[in-house]
Enzyme design. Structure first.
Site, PDB file in Angstrom:
ATOM      1  N   ARG A 275       0.828  -1.204   0.000  1.00  0.00           N
ATOM      2  CA  ARG A 275       0.000   0.000   0.000  1.00  0.00           C
ATOM      3  C   ARG A 275       0.863   1.256   0.000  1.00  0.00           C
ATOM      4  O   ARG A 275       0.477   2.287  -0.565  1.00  0.00           O
ATOM      5  CB  ARG A 275      -0.951  -0.008   1.193  1.00  0.00           C
ATOM      6  CG  ARG A 275      -1.927   1.160   1.165  1.00  0.00           C
ATOM      7  CD  ARG A 275      -2.987   1.056   2.240  1.00  0.00           C
ATOM      8  NE  ARG A 275      -3.950   0.013   1.946  1.00  0.00           N
ATOM      9  CZ  ARG A 275      -4.114  -1.089   2.658  1.00  0.00           C
ATOM     10  NH1 ARG A 275      -3.360  -1.291   3.727  1.00  0.00           N
ATOM     11  NH2 ARG A 275      -5.014  -1.982   2.337  1.00  0.00           N
ATOM     12  N   ALA A 276       2.022   1.205   0.636  1.00  0.00           N
ATOM     13  CA  ALA A 276       2.894   2.374   0.668  1.00  0.00           C
ATOM     14  C   ALA A 276       3.329   2.781  -0.729  1.00  0.00           C
ATOM     15  O   ALA A 276       3.355   3.977  -1.066  1.00  0.00           O
ATOM     16  CB  ALA A 276       4.116   2.090   1.540  1.00  0.00           C
TER      17      ALA A 276
END
Length: 693
Positions: A275-276
């Site tokens: 997700r980062a």
């Protein structure tokens, strides 16, 4: 009602940039704002919402369906493409910390159901927030069951309701904005990761900037309409720029070189999951659109990474958050430009997140004083809230006086204070759970009657505004059992659910830090136990406190809290040495429990006294310590005394102390950390009965 202008904010550059990027690209996922009290967190969120572009919604749709792409499963649908629509301001929906579950997800319209008008679903806050902003103030205090609802909605983009005869699902995509004070506790890792961006804010330390903040706030309070009118042009220009950037963001080119640079930064920064990478790419594209660029550059990646990565880094439980920002700065400074043009050269004014001409996201004020309009527009410190880890409070106790009590216990040559002993490695503590059912706040430890959990029965309603949910079958059954079953249901027929869930507890450690306890292995393991209890309390939403006594006084080193970072800072700086004021330690612990019980009468406490039982400070030290123990026994304070006395010949003072306190006695010898938590497990007691669980 006039809202404080977003452009008039001073000294909040990172916060303004983060909110602006989510306005440009709502797909980023939202913003978490962490900071100390009085740093305009809520003011900034409410001010920025007024700048969002208008939203077109289908006429008559309670779920804000877009006319060009309506939800095919909308409960008010189906809507034909191109259905009549109306433009309205973007919604800012505030979710109160104490909201009931049915108000968040929606529920059966009780009034219509009881009056015989039929079953109708009443939308909740998640439906109202669709295509808008959902704002949660003090998000770290949100109950776990509401956090679970937010996680489901954020992950699926939909809200589903299956209860009270209602089976419904609707779209629920929103920008989640949360504000919090880290001193009051941290967020669950799952919810923390759902925030696209995170910002740490602190009050400026520059006197001129602080004076400008006060000057503008006083002017706004004196004449809100006139103040807003003076900033109207700046607000209009900023809203126009956000709208243009939102229309441009889809065409921003994210090259392979930029994607590789983002991947390298995320991998090197040791973040969890993917997700980062996704959020950083979206934020970099939004930053490029905001700055008027068509390609993502290293400047955009750097600005995005500073907002997307620090709160996602894999951290040990008690690592200081400030180190994350420093490590990221070093990593970014060592990278080449994503577009291959060489190293990074910041703007002339030192900013890294401005517009095409180096201006800040807030734009200039009416007097063209720059983005903040103040005499010095420095952003917040990079060391997190308050400029780094809090130092222990200087309350005049022996812990904070470098020359307190020159006589160490039982050894005149021993120094009065030794350097703080490092804590041992924290471990996974055993569950400290009471078997009886309590009535505390919702948590994850002991059984309790709460507003969240498993329905175990029904009771007569005492008020129409009770927080307990309505037990619909029991209500209908009560109405049917009346002599006239055909009569409509009345408030007297209402039945509320009796729900059994889990509650939080308070564990207070009272630790002897005098010279007799100064052996390095003892204090190292005592600190490890305290950190382990705190870590377990963080996971279970518990409260832990720490009282220490040494020299001639006792102090509350760690007030009851569930903040991991602050607790770790207090424990690391705990010194040892001096005489043993046992009576003062017991009295301070009793006073701490008494005060906390006034605020939370249903929070079940447990006092753990770690001592060898010796009392050597002041005249009549032994008599006063026994008197303090008698007062704890009279108050029916549930307690455990852990005897730390070692050696072949033992005086048994801790055993005598435990008998006077009516506490359980446990000889732990060398104060093994696992023995501290294991010995405490069977002795959690109910505050009203005083009986062992």
């Amino acid at each position: 009602m006039h809202v404080y202008p977003f452009s008039a904010l001073v000294g909040a550059d990172d916060l303004q940039l983060a909110l602006t990027l989510t306005a440009v690209s709502p797909a980023i996922g939202g913003v978490l704002v962490r900071g100390e009290k009085g740093t305009a967190k809520s003011t900034a969120v409410r001010a920025q919402a007024s700048l969002l572009p208008p939203v077109l919604t289908v006429d008559g749709c309670r779920f804000a369906c877009a006319p060009d792409a309506p939800d095919p499963h909308c409960p008010d649908g189906p809507h034909a493409p191109g259905a009549p629509a109306t433009a309205g301001p973007a919604r800012l929906v505030e979710l109160p910390v104490g909201a009931a579950e049915d108000r968040v997800t929606g529920a059966l319209h009780l009034g219509k159901a009881l009056s015989g008008e039929g079953a109708e679903y009443e939308p909740g806050l998640l439906a109202r927030a669709h295509r808008g902003v959902l704002y949660v103030d003090e998000v770290n205090l949100l109950h776990d069951h509401l956090v679970d609802l937010l996680l489901d909605a954020a992950a699926m983009g939909r809200t589903s309701v299956e209860r009270d005869g209602v089976s419904i699902s609707h779209a629920s995509r929103f920008v989640l904005v949360g504000t919090m004070n880290p001193e009051e506790g941290e967020l669950r890792p799952q919810l923390l990761d759902r925030f696209g961006l995170a910002v740490d804010v602190a009050a400026p330390r520059d006197a001129a900037v602080r004076a400008e903040i006060v000057r503008r706030r006083l002017a706004f309070d004196a004449d809100p309409a006139g103040f807003a009118a003076r900033w109207a042009d700046a607000e209009s220009a900023l809203a126009q720029r956000i709208a243009e950037a939102r229309g441009r963001v889809a065409s921003v080119v994210l090259s392979d070189a930029a994607l590789t640079a983002i991947a390298e930064v995320c991998a090197a920064f040791d973040v969890d999951g993917m997700r980062a990478d996704l959020v950083t790419a979206k934020a970099a594209a939004a930053h490029a659109a905001w700055c008027g660029r068509s390609d993502v550059t290293r400047d955009d990646i750097a600005a995005a990474a500073r907002l997307t990565l620090p709160h996602r880094r894999r951290r040990a439980p008690f690592d200081e958050p400030g180190a994350d920002r420093e490590s990221l700065d070093e990593l970014l400074d060592g990278m080449g430009d994503a577009d291959g043009s060489g190293g990074y050269e910041p703007d002339r004014d030192g900013s890294e997140g401005g517009g095409p001409d180096g201006d800040r996201p807030a734009g200039g004020g009416p007097d063209d004083d720059g983005p903040g309009g103040g005499p010095d527009d420095d952003g917040p410190d990079d060391d997190g809230p308050g400029g780094g880890a809090p130092e222990p409070a200087d309350n005049g106790s022996a812990e904070h006086r470098p020359h307190a009590d020159a006589d160490a216990d039982h050894d005149p040559g021993m120094p009065a204070e030794r350097a703080p002993t490092p804590a041992g490695e924290p471990f996974r503590a055993r569950l400290l759970a009471a078997q009886r059912s309590g009535r505390g706040a919702a948590g994850r430890r002991s059984r309790a009657r709460t507003t969240v959990g498993r329905t175990v029965g029904a009771r007569r309603s005492t008020s129409a505004v009770e927080p307990a949910p309505v037990h619909l079958p029991a209500t209908i059954r009560a109405a049917a059992l009346r002599r006239d079953p055909a009569a409509p249901i009345t408030p007297a027929d209402l039945r509320r659910k009796i729900v059994e869930g889990r509650e939080t507890n308070l564990v207070l450690l009272c630790v002897d830090a005098s010279g007799s306890m100064a052996a390095r292995t003892r204090m190292e393991q005592v600190k490890a136990a305290a950190l382990s209890l705190l870590l377990d309390a963080y996971r279970r939403r518990d409260t832990v406190g720490l009282v220490t006594f040494r020299g001639d006084s006792a102090s509350v080193v760690l007030p009851p809290t569930n903040s991991v970072d602050i607790a770790a800072a207090r424990l690391r700086t705990l010194p040892t040495g001096g005489r043993t004021p046992l009576a003062e330690g017991l009295d301070r612990a009793a006073e701490t429990l008494r005060r906390h019980r006034l605020r939370a009468p249903d929070l079940r406490p447990l006092l753990i006294v770690v001592t060898d039982g010796r009392a050597t400070s002041g005249p009549d030290a032994v008599r006063r310590s026994l008197a303090a123990a008698d007062r704890l026994a009279a108050a029916q304070t549930p307690a455990v005394v852990l005897d730390c006395e070692t050696g072949r010949f033992r005086m048994g003072l801790a055993r005598d102390l435990a008998q006077r306190m009516a506490a359980e006695y446990s000889p732990v010898g060398d104060v093994r950390a696992d023995a501290i938590t294991a010995a405490a497990a069977p002795y959690l007691q109910h505050p009203r009965t005083g009986k062992a669980a």
